[in-house]
Design a protein around this motif. Structure first.
Motif, PDB file in Angstrom:
ATOM      1  N   LYS A   2       0.861  -1.179   0.000  1.00 14.72           N
ATOM      2  CA  LYS A   2       0.000   0.000   0.000  1.00 14.72           C
ATOM      3  C   LYS A   2       0.898   1.230   0.000  1.00 14.72           C
ATOM      4  O   LYS A   2       1.862   1.300   0.761  1.00 14.72           O
ATOM      5  CB  LYS A   2      -0.901   0.017   1.228  1.00 14.72           C
ATOM      6  N   VAL A   3       0.583   2.200  -0.865  1.00 16.60           N
ATOM      7  CA  VAL A   3       1.360   3.428  -0.981  1.00 16.60           C
ATOM      8  C   VAL A   3       0.448   4.611  -0.690  1.00 16.60           C
ATOM      9  O   VAL A   3      -0.630   4.732  -1.274  1.00 16.60           O
ATOM     10  CB  VAL A   3       1.951   3.582  -2.401  1.00 16.60           C
ATOM     11  N   ILE A   4       0.890   5.474   0.215  1.00 20.33           N
ATOM     12  CA  ILE A   4       0.227   6.755   0.459  1.00 20.33           C
ATOM     13  C   ILE A   4       1.303   7.813   0.274  1.00 20.33           C
ATOM     14  O   ILE A   4       2.304   7.817   0.981  1.00 20.33           O
ATOM     15  CB  ILE A   4      -0.354   6.844   1.878  1.00 20.33           C
ATOM     16  N   ALA A   5       1.106   8.691  -0.712  1.00 20.91           N
ATOM     17  CA  ALA A   5       2.120   9.703  -1.013  1.00 20.91           C
ATOM     18  C   ALA A   5       1.463  11.065  -1.147  1.00 20.91           C
ATOM     19  O   ALA A   5       0.379  11.198  -1.713  1.00 20.91           O
ATOM     20  CB  ALA A   5       2.848   9.355  -2.304  1.00 20.91           C
ATOM     21  N   HIS A   6       2.134  12.080  -0.621  1.00 18.93           N
ATOM     22  CA  HIS A   6       1.663  13.450  -0.727  1.00 18.93           C
ATOM     23  C   HIS A   6       2.838  14.315  -1.171  1.00 18.93           C
ATOM     24  O   HIS A   6       3.921  14.233  -0.605  1.00 18.93           O
ATOM     25  CB  HIS A   6       1.113  13.953   0.609  1.00 18.93           C
ATOM     26  N   THR A   7       2.607  15.123  -2.182  1.00 18.16           N
ATOM     27  CA  THR A   7       3.635  16.010  -2.700  1.00 18.16           C
ATOM     28  C   THR A   7       3.075  17.419  -2.762  1.00 18.16           C
ATOM     29  O   THR A   7       1.992  17.635  -3.313  1.00 18.16           O
ATOM     30  CB  THR A   7       4.066  15.580  -4.121  1.00 18.16           C
TER      31      THR A   7
END
Length: 98
Positions: free
Chosen positions: A67-72
């Motif tokens: 599972k990937v949670i990314a914020h940019t």
């Protein structure tokens, strides 16, 4: 692992994956799980950085559930063939069965 200006590369040699928390201001982070011994159960990798690239290489042949949670704030997020670009990008992707 903390620092203001640094780059992190894990995975040049065989290594044991543990829960990771990597924070820095400027630099790149590369985590290569293809040479890692990955324990049974859930392992969390948390990466926080302001400027730089973050890349995590996951082996295809181990049947891992990811599972990937990314914020940019500004830039590009890409996970499992989905890409978001722009300002305040967020992406949440998980493999089937997670």
């Amino acid at each position: 692992m903390m620092g203001l200006v640094r780059s992190v590369y894990l995975g040049k040699d065989e290594w044991n994956l543990i829960t990771l928390n990597i924070s820095h201001l400027i630099g790149d982070t590369v985590i290569d799980l293809t040479k890692a011994w990955i324990p049974t159960g859930e392992t969390t990798i948390y990466i926080s950085q302001w400027i730089g690239d973050v890349k995590v290489y996951v082996p295809n042949d181990l049947g891992l559930e990811v599972k990937v949670i990314a914020h940019t704030f500004y830039g590009t997020n890409q996970a499992f063939e989905r890409t978001n670009r722009g300002i305040n990008c967020r992406i949440v992707r998980e493999q089937r069965g997670y």
